[in-house]
Design a protein around this motif. Structure first.
Motif, PDB file in Angstrom:
ATOM      1  N   TYR A  89      70.176  46.629  54.899  1.00 15.71           N
ATOM      2  CA  TYR A  89      71.500  46.811  55.236  1.00 15.71           C
ATOM      3  C   TYR A  89      71.193  48.138  56.342  1.00 15.71           C
ATOM      4  CZ  TYR A  89      76.455  45.685  54.605  1.00 15.71           C
ATOM      5  OH  TYR A  89      78.012  45.699  55.754  1.00 15.71           O
ATOM      6  N   ALA A  90      71.652  49.392  56.410  1.00 15.49           N
ATOM      7  CA  ALA A  90      70.917  50.338  57.230  1.00 15.49           C
ATOM      8  C   ALA A  90      71.178  49.649  58.703  1.00 15.49           C
ATOM      9  CB  ALA A  90      69.600  51.882  56.808  1.00 15.49           C
ATOM     10  N   GLN A  91      69.646  48.783  59.099  1.00 13.78           N
ATOM     11  CA  GLN A  91      68.895  47.708  59.428  1.00 13.78           C
ATOM     12  C   GLN A  91      70.329  46.957  60.273  1.00 13.78           C
ATOM     13  OE1 GLN A  91      65.052  45.543  60.189  1.00 13.78           O
ATOM     14  NE2 GLN A  91      65.472  45.925  57.950  1.00 13.78           N
ATOM     15  N   PHE A  92      70.936  46.472  59.906  1.00 18.67           N
ATOM     16  CA  PHE A  92      71.824  45.729  60.237  1.00 18.67           C
ATOM     17  C   PHE A  92      73.350  46.547  60.594  1.00 18.67           C
ATOM     18  CE2 PHE A  92      76.216  44.485  58.273  1.00 18.67           C
ATOM     19  CZ  PHE A  92      76.453  43.474  59.468  1.00 18.67           C
ATOM     20  N   VAL A  93      74.031  48.355  60.265  1.00 15.28           N
ATOM     21  CA  VAL A  93      73.979  48.715  60.118  1.00 15.28           C
ATOM     22  C   VAL A  93      73.923  49.504  62.006  1.00 15.28           C
ATOM     23  CG1 VAL A  93      75.774  51.103  60.232  1.00 15.28           C
ATOM     24  CG2 VAL A  93      75.351  49.456  57.978  1.00 15.28           C
ATOM     25  N   ARG A  94      72.643  49.806  62.284  1.00 12.40           N
ATOM     26  CA  ARG A  94      72.076  50.572  63.360  1.00 12.40           C
ATOM     27  C   ARG A  94      72.326  49.556  64.142  1.00 12.40           C
ATOM     28  NH1 ARG A  94      67.982  52.178  59.787  1.00 12.40           N
ATOM     29  NH2 ARG A  94      66.796  50.684  60.503  1.00 12.40           N
ATOM     30  N   ALA A  95      72.177  48.115  64.259  1.00 13.70           N
ATOM     31  CA  ALA A  95      72.039  47.432  65.192  1.00 13.70           C
ATOM     32  C   ALA A  95      73.973  47.084  65.737  1.00 13.70           C
ATOM     33  CB  ALA A  95      71.452  45.823  64.695  1.00 13.70           C
ATOM     34  N   THR A  96      74.258  46.470  64.898  1.00 14.00           N
ATOM     35  CA  THR A  96      75.957  46.238  64.765  1.00 14.00           C
ATOM     36  C   THR A  96      77.031  47.150  65.021  1.00 14.00           C
ATOM     37  OG1 THR A  96      76.451  45.438  61.946  1.00 14.00           O
ATOM     38  CG2 THR A  96      75.285  44.559  64.097  1.00 14.00           C
ATOM     39  N   GLY A  97      77.239  48.401  64.362  1.00 15.11           N
ATOM     40  CA  GLY A  97      78.097  49.291  64.409  1.00 15.11           C
ATOM     41  C   GLY A  97      78.947  49.523  63.235  1.00 15.11           C
ATOM     42  N   ARG A  98      78.699  48.057  62.375  1.00 12.86           N
ATOM     43  CA  ARG A  98      79.383  48.206  61.134  1.00 12.86           C
ATOM     44  C   ARG A  98      79.632  48.600  59.695  1.00 12.86           C
ATOM     45  NH1 ARG A  98      81.490  43.037  59.931  1.00 12.86           N
ATOM     46  NH2 ARG A  98      82.972  42.836  58.247  1.00 12.86           N
ATOM     47  N   ARG A  99      80.941  49.315  59.986  1.00 15.76           N
ATOM     48  CA  ARG A  99      81.311  50.494  58.787  1.00 15.76           C
ATOM     49  C   ARG A  99      80.033  50.942  57.736  1.00 15.76           C
ATOM     50  NH1 ARG A  99      86.426  51.230  56.605  1.00 15.76           N
ATOM     51  NH2 ARG A  99      85.717  49.074  55.434  1.00 15.76           N
ATOM     52  N   THR A 140      82.185  43.489  51.025  1.00 15.63           N
ATOM     53  CA  THR A 140      82.533  42.499  50.422  1.00 15.63           C
ATOM     54  C   THR A 140      82.681  41.221  50.900  1.00 15.63           C
ATOM     55  OG1 THR A 140      83.682  42.436  52.514  1.00 15.63           O
ATOM     56  CG2 THR A 140      84.784  44.051  51.052  1.00 15.63           C
ATOM     57  N   TRP A 141      81.540  40.435  50.838  1.00 15.03           N
ATOM     58  CA  TRP A 141      82.174  39.535  50.898  1.00 15.03           C
ATOM     59  C   TRP A 141      82.158  38.992  52.502  1.00 15.03           C
ATOM     60  CZ3 TRP A 141      84.354  35.069  53.800  1.00 15.03           C
ATOM     61  CH2 TRP A 141      83.270  33.497  53.945  1.00 15.03           C
ATOM     62  N   HIS A 142      82.964  38.677  53.004  1.00 16.08           N
ATOM     63  CA  HIS A 142      83.437  39.328  54.929  1.00 16.08           C
ATOM     64  C   HIS A 142      81.852  40.224  55.331  1.00 16.08           C
ATOM     65  CE1 HIS A 142      87.007  37.324  54.783  1.00 16.08           C
ATOM     66  NE2 HIS A 142      87.202  38.134  53.718  1.00 16.08           N
ATOM     67  N   ASP A 143      81.804  41.489  54.772  1.00 11.77           N
ATOM     68  CA  ASP A 143      80.835  42.410  55.129  1.00 11.77           C
ATOM     69  C   ASP A 143      79.128  41.773  54.603  1.00 11.77           C
ATOM     70  OD1 ASP A 143      81.784  44.744  55.713  1.00 11.77           O
ATOM     71  OD2 ASP A 143      81.564  45.352  53.769  1.00 11.77           O
ATOM     72  N   ALA A 144      79.175  40.593  53.759  1.00 11.26           N
ATOM     73  CA  ALA A 144      77.705  40.372  53.415  1.00 11.26           C
ATOM     74  C   ALA A 144      78.274  39.321  54.599  1.00 11.26           C
ATOM     75  CB  ALA A 144      77.951  39.292  51.898  1.00 11.26           C
ATOM     76  N   MET A 145      78.952  38.280  54.894  1.00  9.25           N
ATOM     77  CA  MET A 145      78.990  36.813  55.409  1.00  9.25           C
ATOM     78  C   MET A 145      78.637  37.859  57.923  1.00  9.25           C
ATOM     79  SD  MET A 145      78.962  33.883  54.529  1.00  9.25           S
ATOM     80  CE  MET A 145      80.224  33.196  56.581  1.00  9.25           C
ATOM     81  N   ALA A 146      79.528  38.876  57.729  1.00 12.88           N
ATOM     82  CA  ALA A 146      78.615  39.306  59.267  1.00 12.88           C
ATOM     83  C   ALA A 146      76.975  40.103  58.425  1.00 12.88           C
ATOM     84  CB  ALA A 146      79.251  40.762  58.650  1.00 12.88           C
TER      85      ALA A 146
END
Length: 289
Positions: free
Chosen positions: A127-137, A160-166
């Motif tokens: 998830y840290a890879q995803f956060v770094r790549a997208t800027g998501r909280r 959340t489910w929305h976080d998982a979907m993103a």
């Protein structure tokens, strides 16, 4: 249990009502036959022990189960041509072949097309890879938005489910449907648990195991599914794509906060898509090979 109590063999044998020689046979695996009266004594000793002893006992049996040599698991992990790596998040995925499996508590024959599923849940490191790549909280349990080294290989939670979907959009994958998730957990024959039909709480991280927290996603090797998929019972609930009511989605697998009676993959649970908690995460699937 004797190790958890920190007593010598002769005293422990006397408290259970067996000879020291019989206790040695139990501990060396020479015999696993335990009389009902002796089992009742063991149950009573554990139930009346203080919390520290119970926690030591729970941690020891989960470590033993995770470390035991499991021939079935080793064979599954050696099969060739079964695994592939996801190009974006680098996660190992395994093929679940097309076909019928026995779904739900009643074992209803259900067809599922072939798909790939993550061998392990999405970890904090993933998830840290995803956060770094997208800027998501970042999840709320990461200090200052940074993934702690101590939990990098634990399943990510507070999503959340929305976080998982993103995450799935970024990774080019999808959330599993309830039926996909269940087939990957139970196999085509619809075993009660990933490892078979025996109710063995030590093969997963549930409330009865006494861990009280998430654990590394590769820990429970003796609890893998027939496809070699980890943590399909316990550790964290996992979001699925299946909508149960408007705005609500299926959750599968139970968690470290759940009693073992809730661990069977056939059982239903759901939550609002905006819900996030310390025991809820996800994994991904893909229909491409």
């Amino acid at each position: 249990m004797r190790t958890a109590l920190r007593v010598n063999g002769r005293d422990f044998a006397a408290s259970v009502g067996v000879s020291h020689r019989m206790l040695v046979k139990w501990e060396t695996g020479e015999t696993q036959t335990i009389r009902a009266a002796n089992q009742a004594a063991l149950d009573t000793i554990l139930a009346t022990a203080d919390r520290t002893v119970q926690e030591r006992f729970a941690e020891q049996i989960t470590k033993d189960a995770a470390a035991q040599r499991d021939v079935r698991t080793e064979q599954l992990l050696r099969r060739e041509g079964q695994y592939t790596k996801s190009p974006t998040d680098g996660k190992l995925m395994v093929t679940v072949e097309a076909g019928i499996f026995l779904s739900g508590p009643q074992g209803k024959p259900t067809w599922v097309e072939a798909f790939l599923i993550d061998v392990h849940p999405t970890t904090n490191a993933d998830y840290a890879q995803f956060v770094r790549a997208t800027g998501r909280r970042a999840p709320k349990h990461w200090p200052e938005g940074k993934c702690p080294d101590s939990i990098f290989d634990h399943p990510v939670v507070w999503v959340t489910w929305h976080d998982a979907m993103a995450y799935t959009v970024w990774a080019g994958k999808a959330l599993p449907t309830g039926h996909q998730w269940e087939k990957a957990a139970r196999g085509a024959k619809g075993s009660v648990y990933p490892w078979g039909d025996e109710p063995t709480a030590a093969k997963c991280n549930v409330l009865d195991s006494g861990m009280g927290r998430t654990t590394p996603v590769s820990r429970y090797q003796s609890g893998v599914s027939p496809y070699g998929v980890f943590d399909m019972c316990g550790n964290t609930w996992e979001w699925c794509a299946t909508e149960t009511d408007p705005g609500r989605h299926e959750l599968k697998g139970s968690a470290y906060t759940s009693p073992f009676t809730r661990a069977a993959p056939s059982l239903m649970n759901d939550a609002n898509a905006t819900m996030s908690d310390n025991d809820t995460g996800f994994r991904c699937v893909s229909v491409s090979s």
